[in-house]
Design a protein around this motif. Structure first.
Motif, short mmCIF file in Angstrom:
data_model
loop_
_atom_site.label_atom_id
_atom_site.label_comp_id
_atom_site.label_asym_id
_atom_site.label_seq_id
_atom_site.Cartn_x
_atom_site.Cartn_y
_atom_site.Cartn_z
N GLY A 36 0.81 -1.22 0.00
CA GLY A 36 0.00 0.00 0.00
C GLY A 36 0.84 1.26 0.00
N GLU A 37 1.92 1.25 0.79
CA GLU A 37 2.81 2.41 0.83
C GLU A 37 3.47 2.64 -0.53
N LEU A 38 3.87 1.56 -1.18
CA LEU A 38 4.51 1.70 -2.49
C LEU A 38 3.52 2.20 -3.55
N HIS A 39 2.26 1.80 -3.41
CA HIS A 39 1.24 2.32 -4.33
C HIS A 39 1.10 3.83 -4.16
N THR A 40 1.02 4.27 -2.91
CA THR A 40 0.91 5.71 -2.64
C THR A 40 2.12 6.45 -3.20
N HIS A 41 3.31 5.89 -3.00
CA HIS A 41 4.53 6.51 -3.52
C HIS A 41 4.50 6.59 -5.05
N ALA A 42 4.03 5.55 -5.70
CA ALA A 42 3.99 5.53 -7.16
C ALA A 42 3.02 6.58 -7.70
N VAL A 43 1.85 6.68 -7.07
CA VAL A 43 0.87 7.68 -7.51
C VAL A 43 1.41 9.09 -7.32
N ARG A 44 2.05 9.35 -6.17
CA ARG A 44 2.62 10.66 -5.91
C ARG A 44 3.76 10.97 -6.89
N THR A 45 4.59 9.98 -7.18
CA THR A 45 5.69 10.18 -8.12
C THR A 45 5.17 10.52 -9.51
N GLU A 46 4.08 9.85 -9.93
CA GLU A 46 3.49 10.13 -11.23
C GLU A 46 3.00 11.58 -11.29
N LEU A 47 2.35 12.05 -10.22
CA LEU A 47 1.89 13.44 -10.17
C LEU A 47 3.08 14.39 -10.22
N GLU A 48 4.12 14.11 -9.44
CA GLU A 48 5.28 14.99 -9.39
C GLU A 48 5.98 15.07 -10.74
N GLU A 49 6.04 13.95 -11.46
CA GLU A 49 6.67 13.97 -12.79
C GLU A 49 5.87 14.84 -13.75
N ARG A 50 4.54 14.78 -13.64
CA ARG A 50 3.71 15.61 -14.50
C ARG A 50 3.91 17.10 -14.18
N VAL A 51 3.94 17.43 -12.90
CA VAL A 51 4.14 18.83 -12.50
C VAL A 51 5.54 19.29 -12.90
N ARG A 52 6.55 18.42 -12.76
CA ARG A 52 7.90 18.77 -13.16
C ARG A 52 7.95 19.13 -14.65
N GLY A 53 7.22 18.34 -15.46
CA GLY A 53 7.17 18.64 -16.89
C GLY A 53 6.51 19.98 -17.18
N GLU A 54 5.45 20.30 -16.41
CA GLU A 54 4.78 21.59 -16.60
C GLU A 54 5.70 22.75 -16.23
N LEU A 55 6.48 22.59 -15.16
CA LEU A 55 7.41 23.64 -14.76
C LEU A 55 8.53 23.80 -15.77
N THR A 56 9.02 22.69 -16.30
CA THR A 56 10.07 22.76 -17.32
C THR A 56 9.56 23.48 -18.57
N ALA A 57 8.28 23.26 -18.90
CA ALA A 57 7.71 23.87 -20.10
C ALA A 57 7.57 25.38 -19.99
N LEU A 58 7.73 25.94 -18.77
CA LEU A 58 7.65 27.40 -18.61
C LEU A 58 8.84 28.10 -19.24
N GLY A 59 9.89 27.36 -19.55
CA GLY A 59 11.03 27.94 -20.25
C GLY A 59 12.03 28.65 -19.37
N ARG A 60 11.94 28.47 -18.06
CA ARG A 60 12.89 29.06 -17.13
C ARG A 60 13.83 27.98 -16.59
N PRO A 61 15.02 28.36 -16.11
CA PRO A 61 15.86 27.36 -15.44
C PRO A 61 15.11 26.73 -14.27
N VAL A 62 15.19 25.43 -14.13
CA VAL A 62 14.52 24.72 -13.04
C VAL A 62 15.58 24.04 -12.19
N LEU A 63 15.69 24.47 -10.94
CA LEU A 63 16.66 23.91 -10.00
C LEU A 63 15.91 23.24 -8.86
#
Length: 348
Positions: free
Chosen positions: A293-320
């Motif tokens: 169950g914990e790993l499922h929660t981690h996987a779902v959160r990681t999927e969301l974070e990867e999507r948000v990371r892509g949206e931030l990268t698409a803003l065209g600014r340096p991302v640190l």
């Protein structure tokens, strides 16, 4: 402390020549922590930076676990290579008295205004006056030459700057546009006189191409959307957006195949239980069910974070990215976050 290999979709390069770094972000994203880490990273290699706090919260003192700071530039952090970070907790009243003394030799006039309550009255009735004083203090530090407080024109040609960089821990994104644009508005209203001159000098620095406004965010939808909106507002005001500083980044614990299995609920529970039993843990079957169950929660959160990371990268600014700190506090935490920024090119 959990740390990860930091991925930097952008590059610090466009921000490397800036002398004033303004840090904003949605409340709760760790704006003050990020500002302190950025100031420390910029001081690496023997440089001197100044961290200016303008909200009157004594946030830097609390972060570093120190007593409330007086109105003075006090060295409080060190950086690799002999660099130093000084901190100033600015307030409108002290900024006004210093301004009157440095530029007009009128400190007694400022003290009289304070006794009469004129400063509190002015900053309450006209909040823009407060912001002019605070931004003016930060921009004066940017323009100041070594050994020459007051008018920079009084310094001989070639005199080095007092600070290699100034970092401003600024208001959150909901107020940052109005805060930074106040000097241009006041300079336009007051056509002549000391108020006009003071506001015009501050506006010139803030709008300079050697000033960058960085936005602190998290890998969450609401902070990311506010980051995008804030960058649009800054660009619309003719200011220079800087980097997106992603704070509290969690480590990725599983590879792609295991993450997908955890998300889909197809992990081999028997293998998990066998591994736990081999490690000598009691009741491995029950532990395996909970771990699944914990790993499922981690996987779902990681999927969301990867999507948000892509949206931030698409803003065209340096991302640190800066890691989530599970342990450590105070100066130790700031130093570790500063190293994460240095690893991504800040201060090099």
């Amino acid at each position: 402390m959990s740390e990860r290999e930091h991925r930097s979709p952008g590059s610090w390069g466009p921000c490397a020549d800036a002398r004033l770094h303004i840090v904003t972000g949605k409340g709760g994203t760790g704006k003050t922590t990020a500002a302190a880490a950025l100031a420390t990273a910029l001081a690496s290699g023997g440089r001197r930076t100044l961290l200016v706090e303008v909200e009157g919260r004594q946030g830097v003192a609390a972060l570093l676990e120190r007593s409330p700071l007086p109105y003075e530039e006090r060295t409080m952090l060190s950086a690799p290579g002999g660099g130093t970070v000084s901190v100033l907790a600015a307030d409108p009243e002290s900024a006004l008295m210093e301004y009157l003394e440095l530029f007009y030799g009128m400190r007694r006039a400022g003290q009289a205004l304070t006794r009469l309550g004129a400063v509190d009255f002015a900053t309450t009735v006209a909040p823009g006056v407060r912001d002019v004083l605070l931004t003016g203090k930060a921009t004066e530090a940017v323009r100041r030459r070594k050994g020459h407080r007051g008018r920079p024109s009084s310094a001989p040609a070639g005199t080095p700057f007092a600070y290699d960089a100034v970092v401003m821990d600024a208001p959150p994104t909901g107020r940052i546009g109005r805060f930074l644009n106040v000097n241009a508005e006041v300079a336009g209203l007051a056509k002549v006189g000391p108020v006009h001159d003071h506001a015009a000098r501050a506006a010139e620095v803030i709008r300079s191409d050697r000033t960058r406004v960085h936005v602190v965010t998290l890998l969450e939808e609401m902070p990311a959307q506010e980051t995008a909106d804030g960058l649009d507002e800054l660009a619309g005001l003719g200011l220079h957006p800087g980097a997106v500083l992603v704070n509290m980044v969690r480590p990725r614990l599983l590879g792609d195949a295991d993450l997908e299995a955890a998300r889909a609920g197809t992990l081999d529970r028997a293998s998990l239980a066998a591994g736990l039993a081999a490690a000598g843990l009691p009741e491995p079957e029950d532990l395996a069910a909970g771990l699944e169950g914990e790993l499922h929660t981690h996987a779902v959160r990681t999927e969301l974070e990867e999507r948000v990371r892509g949206e931030l990268t698409a803003l065209g600014r340096p991302v640190l990215e800066m890691p989530r700190l599970e342990r450590g506090s105070g100066e130790q935490a700031v130093q570790r976050l500063a190293r994460a920024l240095t690893d991504q090119g800040v201060g090099r």
